[in-house]
Design a protein around this motif. Structure first.
Motif, PDB file in Angstrom:
ATOM      1  N   PRO A   7       0.843  -1.204   0.000  1.00 62.25           N
ATOM      2  CA  PRO A   7       0.000   0.000   0.000  1.00 62.25           C
ATOM      3  C   PRO A   7       0.875   1.251   0.000  1.00 62.25           C
ATOM      4  O   PRO A   7       2.044   1.194   0.354  1.00 62.25           O
ATOM      5  N   ASN A   8       0.295   2.334  -0.369  1.00 59.24           N
ATOM      6  CA  ASN A   8       1.024   3.588  -0.412  1.00 59.24           C
ATOM      7  C   ASN A   8       0.067   4.726  -0.096  1.00 59.24           C
ATOM      8  O   ASN A   8      -0.877   4.931  -0.841  1.00 59.24           O
ATOM      9  N   PRO A   9       0.244   5.428   1.018  1.00 61.41           N
ATOM     10  CA  PRO A   9       1.346   5.330   1.976  1.00 61.41           C
ATOM     11  C   PRO A   9       1.270   4.034   2.784  1.00 61.41           C
ATOM     12  O   PRO A   9       0.233   3.392   2.852  1.00 61.41           O
ATOM     13  N   PHE A  10       2.424   3.690   3.401  1.00 59.11           N
ATOM     14  CA  PHE A  10       2.482   2.469   4.191  1.00 59.11           C
ATOM     15  C   PHE A  10       3.055   2.767   5.564  1.00 59.11           C
ATOM     16  O   PHE A  10       3.631   3.817   5.800  1.00 59.11           O
ATOM     17  N   ASN A  11       2.856   1.804   6.489  1.00 59.01           N
ATOM     18  CA  ASN A  11       3.299   1.999   7.861  1.00 59.01           C
ATOM     19  C   ASN A  11       4.552   1.186   8.148  1.00 59.01           C
ATOM     20  O   ASN A  11       5.581   1.742   8.473  1.00 59.01           O
ATOM     21  N   ALA A  12       4.482  -0.102   8.066  1.00 55.43           N
ATOM     22  CA  ALA A  12       5.641  -0.938   8.413  1.00 55.43           C
ATOM     23  C   ALA A  12       6.229  -1.643   7.201  1.00 55.43           C
ATOM     24  O   ALA A  12       7.428  -1.841   7.126  1.00 55.43           O
ATOM     25  N   GLY A  13       5.403  -2.019   6.270  1.00 49.92           N
ATOM     26  CA  GLY A  13       5.897  -2.769   5.121  1.00 49.92           C
ATOM     27  C   GLY A  13       5.059  -2.537   3.890  1.00 49.92           C
ATOM     28  O   GLY A  13       3.896  -2.165   3.983  1.00 49.92           O
ATOM     29  N   ALA A  14       5.675  -2.752   2.751  1.00 52.44           N
ATOM     30  CA  ALA A  14       4.987  -2.616   1.475  1.00 52.44           C
ATOM     31  C   ALA A  14       5.411  -3.764   0.577  1.00 52.44           C
ATOM     32  O   ALA A  14       6.460  -4.377   0.783  1.00 52.44           O
ATOM     33  N   LEU A  15       4.582  -4.052  -0.399  1.00 50.65           N
ATOM     34  CA  LEU A  15       4.902  -5.064  -1.395  1.00 50.65           C
ATOM     35  C   LEU A  15       5.314  -4.366  -2.683  1.00 50.65           C
ATOM     36  O   LEU A  15       4.652  -3.431  -3.135  1.00 50.65           O
ATOM     37  N   VAL A  16       6.404  -4.822  -3.261  1.00 46.71           N
ATOM     38  CA  VAL A  16       6.923  -4.266  -4.512  1.00 46.71           C
ATOM     39  C   VAL A  16       6.761  -5.343  -5.579  1.00 46.71           C
ATOM     40  O   VAL A  16       7.285  -6.444  -5.439  1.00 46.71           O
ATOM     41  N   THR A  17       6.006  -5.021  -6.612  1.00 44.94           N
ATOM     42  CA  THR A  17       5.750  -5.959  -7.701  1.00 44.94           C
ATOM     43  C   THR A  17       6.516  -5.517  -8.937  1.00 44.94           C
ATOM     44  O   THR A  17       6.384  -4.369  -9.371  1.00 44.94           O
ATOM     45  N   VAL A  18       7.315  -6.430  -9.486  1.00 43.85           N
ATOM     46  CA  VAL A  18       8.108  -6.147 -10.679  1.00 43.85           C
ATOM     47  C   VAL A  18       7.720  -7.165 -11.743  1.00 43.85           C
ATOM     48  O   VAL A  18       7.708  -8.367 -11.482  1.00 43.85           O
ATOM     49  N   THR A  19       7.393  -6.675 -12.935  1.00 43.69           N
ATOM     50  CA  THR A  19       7.054  -7.548 -14.055  1.00 43.69           C
ATOM     51  C   THR A  19       8.079  -7.352 -15.157  1.00 43.69           C
ATOM     52  O   THR A  19       8.329  -6.218 -15.580  1.00 43.69           O
ATOM     53  N   VAL A  46      16.382 -13.268 -12.729  1.00 41.90           N
ATOM     54  CA  VAL A  46      15.012 -13.712 -12.459  1.00 41.90           C
ATOM     55  C   VAL A  46      14.405 -14.206 -13.769  1.00 41.90           C
ATOM     56  O   VAL A  46      14.788 -13.750 -14.849  1.00 41.90           O
ATOM     57  N   PRO A  47      13.455 -15.131 -13.693  1.00 47.91           N
ATOM     58  CA  PRO A  47      12.758 -15.554 -14.911  1.00 47.91           C
ATOM     59  C   PRO A  47      11.763 -14.473 -15.349  1.00 47.91           C
ATOM     60  O   PRO A  47      11.404 -13.591 -14.570  1.00 47.91           O
ATOM     61  N   ALA A  48      11.325 -14.544 -16.581  1.00 47.99           N
ATOM     62  CA  ALA A  48      10.307 -13.613 -17.060  1.00 47.99           C
ATOM     63  C   ALA A  48       9.032 -13.814 -16.258  1.00 47.99           C
ATOM     64  O   ALA A  48       8.738 -14.911 -15.789  1.00 47.99           O
ATOM     65  N   GLY A  49       8.290 -12.733 -16.066  1.00 49.14           N
ATOM     66  CA  GLY A  49       7.023 -12.826 -15.344  1.00 49.14           C
ATOM     67  C   GLY A  49       6.926 -11.784 -14.251  1.00 49.14           C
ATOM     68  O   GLY A  49       7.684 -10.815 -14.206  1.00 49.14           O
ATOM     69  N   THR A  50       5.990 -12.001 -13.342  1.00 54.88           N
ATOM     70  CA  THR A  50       5.726 -11.077 -12.248  1.00 54.88           C
ATOM     71  C   THR A  50       6.321 -11.621 -10.955  1.00 54.88           C
ATOM     72  O   THR A  50       6.139 -12.792 -10.637  1.00 54.88           O
ATOM     73  N   HIS A  51       7.015 -10.755 -10.246  1.00 53.32           N
ATOM     74  CA  HIS A  51       7.690 -11.129  -9.002  1.00 53.32           C
ATOM     75  C   HIS A  51       7.296 -10.135  -7.914  1.00 53.32           C
ATOM     76  O   HIS A  51       7.283  -8.923  -8.157  1.00 53.32           O
ATOM     77  N   VAL A  52       6.971 -10.644  -6.728  1.00 49.28           N
ATOM     78  CA  VAL A  52       6.559  -9.791  -5.612  1.00 49.28           C
ATOM     79  C   VAL A  52       7.602  -9.896  -4.513  1.00 49.28           C
ATOM     80  O   VAL A  52       7.958 -10.990  -4.080  1.00 49.28           O
ATOM     81  N   TYR A  53       8.076  -8.731  -4.058  1.00 46.33           N
ATOM     82  CA  TYR A  53       9.074  -8.648  -2.991  1.00 46.33           C
ATOM     83  C   TYR A  53       8.525  -7.778  -1.872  1.00 46.33           C
ATOM     84  O   TYR A  53       7.752  -6.852  -2.123  1.00 46.33           O
ATOM     85  N   SER A  54       8.925  -8.070  -0.646  1.00 43.65           N
ATOM     86  CA  SER A  54       8.471  -7.243   0.466  1.00 43.65           C
ATOM     87  C   SER A  54       9.539  -6.226   0.834  1.00 43.65           C
ATOM     88  O   SER A  54      10.738  -6.504   0.764  1.00 43.65           O
ATOM     89  N   PHE A  55       9.088  -5.045   1.204  1.00 46.74           N
ATOM     90  CA  PHE A  55       9.961  -3.964   1.668  1.00 46.74           C
ATOM     91  C   PHE A  55       9.592  -3.699   3.113  1.00 46.74           C
ATOM     92  O   PHE A  55       8.506  -3.236   3.418  1.00 46.74           O
ATOM     93  N   ASP A  56      10.501  -4.048   4.019  1.00 51.28           N
ATOM     94  CA  ASP A  56      10.292  -3.840   5.448  1.00 51.28           C
ATOM     95  C   ASP A  56      10.818  -2.463   5.808  1.00 51.28           C
ATOM     96  O   ASP A  56      12.026  -2.238   5.827  1.00 51.28           O
TER      97      ASP A  56
END
Length: 85
Positions: A7-19, A46-56
């Motif tokens: 989410p944005n804005p976020f409090n403790a963590g956010a998810l970053v999605t890269v395609t 990374v392989p082609a596609g969508t990847h989700v990473y967490s940002f603490d």
């Protein structure tokens, strides 16, 4: 190369999605307002596609940060994240 952060804005963590359309090396890093790299989320193949990473964000102070995704042969993409405590 597509980038989204929520989410944005976020409090403790956010998810970053890269395609990515092609497999290969990517670099996803977080920068502060002064342009200093404060965290590398992923740097590697990374392989082609969508990847989700967490940002603490628990180790960072409130403010605006930028997530930047780069891959060879693709335009770099940046997303703005606001950390609110």
């Amino acid at each position: 190369l597509l980038l989204d952060a929520y989410p944005n804005p976020f409090n403790a963590g956010a998810l970053v999605t890269v395609t990515t359309a092609r497999a290969g090396m990517i670099d996803v890093s977080v920068y502060d307002l002064l342009g200093r790299s404060v965290l590398t989320i992923v740097r590697g193949d990374v392989p082609a596609g969508t990847h989700v990473y967490s940002f603490d964000g628990s180790q960072f102070g409130s403010g605006v940060y930028f997530v930047r995704a780069e891959a060879p042969g693709a335009a770099a993409t940046t997303a703005k994240l606001t950390l609110v405590r």
